[in-house]
Scaffold this active site. Structure first.
Site, PDB file in Angstrom:
ATOM      1  N   ARG A 149       0.659  -1.117  -0.055  1.00  0.00           N
ATOM      2  CA  ARG A 149      -0.002  -0.148   0.112  1.00  0.00           C
ATOM      3  C   ARG A 149       0.875   1.250  -0.090  1.00  0.00           C
ATOM      4  O   ARG A 149       1.730   1.379   0.951  1.00  0.00           O
ATOM      5  CB  ARG A 149      -0.848   0.130   1.318  1.00  0.00           C
ATOM      6  CG  ARG A 149      -1.729   1.147   1.047  1.00  0.00           C
ATOM      7  CD  ARG A 149      -2.562   1.127   2.620  1.00  0.00           C
ATOM      8  NE  ARG A 149      -1.718   2.026   3.439  1.00  0.00           N
ATOM      9  CZ  ARG A 149      -2.164   2.553   4.622  1.00  0.00           C
ATOM     10  NH1 ARG A 149      -3.276   2.417   5.098  1.00  0.00           N
ATOM     11  NH2 ARG A 149      -1.303   3.306   5.423  1.00  0.00           N
ATOM     12  N   TYR A 161      -2.690  11.849   5.871  1.00  0.00           N
ATOM     13  CA  TYR A 161      -2.877  10.196   6.580  1.00  0.00           C
ATOM     14  C   TYR A 161      -1.827   9.298   5.926  1.00  0.00           C
ATOM     15  O   TYR A 161      -1.470   9.414   4.668  1.00  0.00           O
ATOM     16  CB  TYR A 161      -4.101   9.813   5.920  1.00  0.00           C
ATOM     17  CG  TYR A 161      -4.382   8.279   6.448  1.00  0.00           C
ATOM     18  CD1 TYR A 161      -4.488   7.854   7.534  1.00  0.00           C
ATOM     19  CD2 TYR A 161      -3.968   7.187   5.322  1.00  0.00           C
ATOM     20  CE1 TYR A 161      -4.289   6.584   7.977  1.00  0.00           C
ATOM     21  CE2 TYR A 161      -4.143   5.895   5.646  1.00  0.00           C
ATOM     22  CZ  TYR A 161      -4.170   5.442   6.879  1.00  0.00           C
ATOM     23  OH  TYR A 161      -4.064   4.037   7.125  1.00  0.00           O
ATOM     24  N   ASP A 209      -5.091   3.834  -0.132  1.00  0.00           N
ATOM     25  CA  ASP A 209      -6.071   4.099   0.890  1.00  0.00           C
ATOM     26  C   ASP A 209      -6.469   5.452   0.886  1.00  0.00           C
ATOM     27  O   ASP A 209      -5.566   6.536   1.425  1.00  0.00           O
ATOM     28  CB  ASP A 209      -5.410   3.878   2.231  1.00  0.00           C
ATOM     29  CG  ASP A 209      -6.607   3.723   3.361  1.00  0.00           C
ATOM     30  OD1 ASP A 209      -7.800   4.094   3.213  1.00  0.00           O
ATOM     31  OD2 ASP A 209      -6.442   3.087   4.403  1.00  0.00           O
ATOM     32  N   HIS A 211      -8.943   6.709   2.663  1.00  0.00           N
ATOM     33  CA  HIS A 211      -9.271   7.079   3.850  1.00  0.00           C
ATOM     34  C   HIS A 211     -10.664   8.173   3.910  1.00  0.00           C
ATOM     35  O   HIS A 211     -10.440   8.763   4.910  1.00  0.00           O
ATOM     36  CB  HIS A 211      -8.215   7.409   4.699  1.00  0.00           C
ATOM     37  CG  HIS A 211      -7.805   6.856   6.286  1.00  0.00           C
ATOM     38  ND1 HIS A 211      -8.174   7.689   7.226  1.00  0.00           N
ATOM     39  CD2 HIS A 211      -7.429   5.634   6.330  1.00  0.00           C
ATOM     40  CE1 HIS A 211      -7.919   6.668   8.250  1.00  0.00           C
ATOM     41  NE2 HIS A 211      -7.550   5.623   7.657  1.00  0.00           N
ATOM     42  N   GLU A 235      -8.722   1.824  -1.403  1.00  0.00           N
ATOM     43  CA  GLU A 235      -9.530   1.550  -0.260  1.00  0.00           C
ATOM     44  C   GLU A 235     -10.101   2.799   0.230  1.00  0.00           C
ATOM     45  O   GLU A 235      -9.840   3.885   0.213  1.00  0.00           O
ATOM     46  CB  GLU A 235      -8.491   0.827   0.657  1.00  0.00           C
ATOM     47  CG  GLU A 235      -8.947   0.930   2.273  1.00  0.00           C
ATOM     48  CD  GLU A 235      -7.720   0.512   3.292  1.00  0.00           C
ATOM     49  OE1 GLU A 235      -6.621  -0.067   2.544  1.00  0.00           O
ATOM     50  OE2 GLU A 235      -8.001   0.874   4.188  1.00  0.00           O
ATOM     51  N   GLU A 261     -13.330  -1.307   7.062  1.00  0.00           N
ATOM     52  CA  GLU A 261     -12.553  -1.494   8.110  1.00  0.00           C
ATOM     53  C   GLU A 261     -13.075  -0.661   9.432  1.00  0.00           C
ATOM     54  O   GLU A 261     -13.124  -1.343  10.414  1.00  0.00           O
ATOM     55  CB  GLU A 261     -11.183  -0.707   8.181  1.00  0.00           C
ATOM     56  CG  GLU A 261     -11.302   0.524   7.864  1.00  0.00           C
ATOM     57  CD  GLU A 261      -9.714   1.068   7.814  1.00  0.00           C
ATOM     58  OE1 GLU A 261      -8.792   0.476   6.991  1.00  0.00           O
ATOM     59  OE2 GLU A 261      -9.274   2.140   8.522  1.00  0.00           O
ATOM     60  N   ARG A 282     -13.364  -5.329   4.070  1.00  0.00           N
ATOM     61  CA  ARG A 282     -12.439  -5.227   5.140  1.00  0.00           C
ATOM     62  C   ARG A 282     -12.839  -5.354   6.574  1.00  0.00           C
ATOM     63  O   ARG A 282     -12.055  -5.151   7.467  1.00  0.00           O
ATOM     64  CB  ARG A 282     -11.622  -3.807   4.759  1.00  0.00           C
ATOM     65  CG  ARG A 282     -10.650  -3.766   3.644  1.00  0.00           C
ATOM     66  CD  ARG A 282     -10.320  -2.539   3.320  1.00  0.00           C
ATOM     67  NE  ARG A 282      -9.501  -1.818   4.272  1.00  0.00           N
ATOM     68  CZ  ARG A 282      -8.247  -2.616   4.965  1.00  0.00           C
ATOM     69  NH1 ARG A 282      -7.780  -3.720   4.213  1.00  0.00           N
ATOM     70  NH2 ARG A 282      -7.641  -1.781   5.816  1.00  0.00           N
ATOM     71  N   GLU A 338      -3.948  -7.412   5.227  1.00  0.00           N
ATOM     72  CA  GLU A 338      -3.250  -6.232   5.588  1.00  0.00           C
ATOM     73  C   GLU A 338      -2.502  -6.860   6.882  1.00  0.00           C
ATOM     74  O   GLU A 338      -2.634  -7.554   7.675  1.00  0.00           O
ATOM     75  CB  GLU A 338      -4.187  -5.211   6.029  1.00  0.00           C
ATOM     76  CG  GLU A 338      -3.251  -3.924   6.456  1.00  0.00           C
ATOM     77  CD  GLU A 338      -4.236  -2.529   6.769  1.00  0.00           C
ATOM     78  OE1 GLU A 338      -5.248  -3.014   7.320  1.00  0.00           O
ATOM     79  OE2 GLU A 338      -3.572  -1.662   6.678  1.00  0.00           O
ATOM     80  N   TRP A 401     -11.557  11.734   8.522  1.00  0.00           N
ATOM     81  CA  TRP A 401     -10.247  11.331   8.604  1.00  0.00           C
ATOM     82  C   TRP A 401      -9.816   9.803   8.098  1.00  0.00           C
ATOM     83  O   TRP A 401     -10.520   9.024   7.702  1.00  0.00           O
ATOM     84  CB  TRP A 401      -9.715  10.990  10.093  1.00  0.00           C
ATOM     85  CG  TRP A 401      -8.322  10.947  10.046  1.00  0.00           C
ATOM     86  CD1 TRP A 401      -7.020  11.414   9.611  1.00  0.00           C
ATOM     87  CD2 TRP A 401      -7.750   9.496  10.601  1.00  0.00           C
ATOM     88  NE1 TRP A 401      -6.097  10.740   9.729  1.00  0.00           N
ATOM     89  CE2 TRP A 401      -6.249   9.615  10.344  1.00  0.00           C
ATOM     90  CE3 TRP A 401      -8.513   8.304  11.360  1.00  0.00           C
ATOM     91  CZ2 TRP A 401      -5.289   8.546  10.831  1.00  0.00           C
ATOM     92  CZ3 TRP A 401      -7.405   7.376  11.503  1.00  0.00           C
ATOM     93  CH2 TRP A 401      -6.020   7.473  11.308  1.00  0.00           C
TER      94      TRP A 401
HETATM   95  O1  EZ4 Z   1      -6.946   4.023  10.319  1.00  0.00           O
HETATM   96  O2  EZ4 Z   1      -6.115   1.398  11.976  1.00  0.00           O
HETATM   97  O3  EZ4 Z   1      -5.902   0.596   6.398  1.00  0.00           O
HETATM   98  N1  EZ4 Z   1      -5.661   0.829   7.263  1.00  0.00           N
HETATM   99  C1  EZ4 Z   1      -6.033   2.151   8.037  1.00  0.00           C
HETATM  100  C2  EZ4 Z   1      -5.421   2.145   9.529  1.00  0.00           C
HETATM  101  C3  EZ4 Z   1      -6.720   2.860  10.630  1.00  0.00           C
HETATM  102  C4  EZ4 Z   1      -6.260   2.599  11.746  1.00  0.00           C
HETATM  103  C5  EZ4 Z   1      -7.495   2.836  12.887  1.00  0.00           C
HETATM  104  O4  EZ4 Z   1      -7.201   2.399  13.834  1.00  0.00           O
HETATM  105  O5  EZ4 Z   1      -6.652   2.942   7.604  1.00  0.00           O
HETATM  106  O6  EZ4 Z   1      -4.370   3.185   9.633  1.00  0.00           O
HETATM  107 CO    CO Z   2      -7.729   1.920   5.817  1.00  0.00          CO
END
Ligand code: EZ4
Ligand code: CO
Length: 401
Positions: A149, A161, A209, A211, A235, A261, A282, A338, A401
């Protein structure tokens, strides 16, 4: 002869980062270990377990995993949500650990036996700029990873991030505040993956990602702009709440999509799965109600050609990774796992028999899920309040976030 639960204890410790661990003991002398870590809100789950749920477990037959699950889910009335479902997961995994130990089998055997010998995994490579990110990818490739990633800083943004560390420094006092500008990100990200393909060729699996930061239409733009670089997945392009928004993303780009996630139940994913709007789910054992519930999610996924891609950041304890790898060894529609190494101090508290080799993860063969917890060692690492980051647009507006 049926066994009975005689103790259920919660231990919160911080060997490099915070983990919530549940220990269940039975009259016949078996011990089950569960992870109940909810990053940044650990004590809420610890209290839910210790104050509200542990007393209800005493005297129950640990073999009745399904009934205990239903009792805690249906019986709570206030069902679902991350705190409840993480607490249930901690219990569920500890009970599966006990059942497998009672049977003298590694957990994957109880689930249905091995469908594969090793699980493809991906790890993280981050950099302040493209050159630094690609050097980080090269280092991971040297270490044998076949899937990486990649996150890189965006010009003009100070903290974003994945790039400026997670969970360090002032995050003990209050959340670190990141900067965000979607148009700068959408301009920059295709350059990162163009450079990555140029340097590493076609075979390395590249993941990214987003995010949860984009609108569905912006996510469609990102997906289209990345199509030439053949990513393994993008992602979380949009927030998990934007269920029907995924229709737009899906209809506008062929880039593979992963989400989940932050999901904690099958209901979070139902539309995404049954309309085939995503490729990988996820939702993880620790945050989605344990093995008992994630197995249902994975089975629904299998009907719609969606594969697993479990969250595996290092704020999920080694217990969750152990359980995930037994699950991954069995689940027919496994996709990828992951993997971010746990802090070195975690090895003083947890013991595990899963391992990494050549871009893959291997589950162990010990009875149960194969992860142990040393309560005395844990006492050397007291809990320390710590927050996840938050994120603001450059004009100060609070963002996702
Ligand atoms: O933000 O595990 O793909 N992984 C992520 C992580 C999550 C954290 C949250 O606790 O996006 O970094
Ligand atoms: Co993530």
């Amino acid at each position: 002869m049926s066994d009975r639960i005689i103790a259920a204890r919660v231990v919160v410790c911080s060997p490099g980062r915070n983990y919530v661990t549940l220990i269940i003991e039975t009259a016949s002398g078996l011990t089950g270990i569960g992870d109940a870590t909810l990053n940044g809100r650990e004590l809420a789950v610890a209290s839910y377990l210790a104050d509200h749920v542990a007393p209800l477990l005493i005297g129950r037959d640990p073999a009745q995993i399904e009934d205990i699950w239903q009792y805690l889910y249906r019986g709570a009335y206030w069902r679902r949500g991350p705190v409840t479902m993480t607490a249930i997961a901690g219990i569920d995994v500890a009970l599966w650990d006990i059942k497998a130990k009672a049977a003298g089998m590694p957990l994957y055997q109880l689930l249905g036996g091995a469908s594969r010998e090793r699980m493809l995994c991906y790890t993280h490579a981050d950099g302040a700029d493209i050159a630094e990110a690609l050097d980080a990818v090269a280092a991971k490739r040297e270490h044998g990873f076949r899937a990486v990633r990649v996150q890189a800083g965006v010009p003009g943004l100070n903290r974003i991030y994945g790039v400026h560390g997670d969970g360090a420094g002032d995050s003990y006092a209050r959340p670190i505040e990141g900067d965000w500008d979607t148009s700068a990100y959408l301009r920059h990200t295709p350059k990162l993956f163009e450079a990555a393909r140029e340097r590493f060729g076609p075979e390395l699996h590249l993941l990214h990602d987003a995010h949860h930061r984009l609108t569905p239409n912006e996510a469609a733009q990102l997906g289209r702009s990345l199509e030439p670089y053949r990513l393994f997945w993008v992602e979380d392009p949009v927030t998990a709440e934007a269920q029907e928004g995924w229709r737009r993303v899906r209809s506008q780009t062929t880039v593979p999509l992963a989400v989940g996630e932050v999901f904690n139940s099958i209901w979070d994913a139902q539309l995404l799965i049954t309309e085939r709007l995503v490729d990988y789910l996820r939702a993880t054992i620790v945050h989605a109600g344990g093995i008992t519930h994630v197995r249902r999610i994975a089975d629904l996924c299998a009907l719609y050609s969606v594969r697993t891609g479990f969250h595996g950041a290092n704020d999920l304890s080694p217990v969750t990774m152990g359980a995930a790898l037994h699950f991954g060894r069995w689940v027919p529609n496994f996709g990828i796992q992951e993997y971010a190494a746990h802090p070195a101090q975690a090895e003083e508290v947890f013991g595990w028999d899963w391992s990494y080799a050549g871009g893959h993860l291997l589950s162990g063969e010990a009875a149960g899920h194969g992860v142990t917890f040393d309560e005395q060692a844990a006492a050397r690492f007291p809990y320390r309040r710590q927050y996840l980051d938050v994120n603001r647009l450059t004009d100060g507006t609070m963002w996702d976030w």
